[in-house]
Design an enzyme around this catalytic site. Sequence first.
Site, PDB file in Angstrom:
ATOM      1  N   HIS A   1     -55.784 -28.446  66.643  1.00 28.17           N
ATOM      2  CA  HIS A   1     -55.654 -29.139  65.391  1.00 28.17           C
ATOM      3  C   HIS A   1     -56.818 -29.882  64.871  1.00 28.17           C
ATOM      4  O   HIS A   1     -56.928 -31.081  64.841  1.00 28.17           O
ATOM      5  CB  HIS A   1     -54.595 -30.394  65.915  1.00 28.17           C
ATOM      6  CG  HIS A   1     -53.902 -30.997  64.726  1.00 28.17           C
ATOM      7  ND1 HIS A   1     -52.648 -31.270  64.703  1.00 28.17           N
ATOM      8  CD2 HIS A   1     -54.333 -31.099  63.484  1.00 28.17           C
ATOM      9  CE1 HIS A   1     -52.240 -31.705  63.483  1.00 28.17           C
ATOM     10  NE2 HIS A   1     -53.313 -31.476  62.715  1.00 28.17           N
TER      11      HIS A   1
ATOM     12  N   GLU B   1     -48.566 -30.710  71.242  1.00 29.76           N
ATOM     13  CA  GLU B   1     -50.165 -30.851  70.956  1.00 29.76           C
ATOM     14  C   GLU B   1     -50.423 -31.830  72.164  1.00 29.76           C
ATOM     15  O   GLU B   1     -50.116 -33.233  71.869  1.00 29.76           O
ATOM     16  CB  GLU B   1     -50.720 -31.095  69.765  1.00 29.76           C
ATOM     17  CG  GLU B   1     -50.487 -29.961  68.862  1.00 29.76           C
ATOM     18  CD  GLU B   1     -50.923 -29.969  67.386  1.00 29.76           C
ATOM     19  OE1 GLU B   1     -50.977 -31.127  66.966  1.00 29.76           O
ATOM     20  OE2 GLU B   1     -51.065 -29.107  66.753  1.00 29.76           O
TER      21      GLU B   1
END
Length: 339
Positions: free
Chosen positions: A298, A270
């Site tokens: 997220h 990420e």
Amino acid sequence: MTSPRFKVVITDLITEPLEYERSVLDGVADVVALQAMSESELQGKVEDADAVMVYHYFRFTDATIKRLERCRVIVRPGVGYDGVDIEAARLQGIPVCNVPDYGTEEVADSAVSMAISLARGSHFLNSRLKRGVGDWNVDQAAPLWRLRGRRFGIIGCGRIGTAAALRAKSFGMDVAFYDPYLPDGIDKALGVERFDRLEELLSASHILSLHCPLTAETRGMIGGPQIREMPWGSILVNTSRGGVVDTAAVIAALGEGHLAGAAIDVLEQEPPEPDSPVLAAWRDPTHPAHDRLLLNPHTAFYCEEGCAEFRTKGAQEVLRGLLGEPLRNCVNAPVNTRR
């Protein structure tokens, strides 16, 4: 006026103003936010910290932990702590703590709401009709099944998994879970079914929602072979950790129709690389997985109240560590804790 005795460093994510942290630590510690994007940027900036608060832009490794000259506590102001080398900290006598409860409601809300959107065809139809694909009716989303009586399977029935179970039950779904670490009787207390083998849960779940931590045991837990054990036309939701699920296998299963939908809030990396297969499918309307994939950056944990909560509770744990008070949420039981 006496200067604060301690220095607290926030490595990443959080920026000025640091009102929550300073409201807790005022008069006790100076608080500094580094806004680092890689561990290498911490060099020369954390060595003299009395406490460190670590978020999730990079892994806080043994190399940095060994340079901490007087650190009394490392706090991860969130649930997952796989981004901190807790064993290295333990050997250095530094307790590592998390904030395990702040996002319980939000993550459960996100997981179940995304599952419902996929199961009822809402996301699929919205995605296709927005770009003018298909007739203005339900035909292209069929078959859709009634939620009542469908099985909602949960991997990891801790705080968030329990909250998701209660929400899924309110929709009339039959809830079941797999969690080998829970004591007997949790299933009875919740009024749900317990499976002792993961394979049994996979084969019986129309919707599978993951709520387990990322550990050596759970890394890669759900890949191609496990997805093939799920019923044809089932749905997978991951709001736990990216490394638990092989997202490339999810995209492949969506493309071939084995999965009718997938909601992914967390990825192995990420942000993902530009050539990531999950990004390619998500962005390309001609990809067979495109209309059946919900992707979030997220964010299942997020709400304004939750941000205030994890920052405040994280600072409170730091304060306890600095003052030598009992810690609430230590995850690594250090040897010869520093004082």
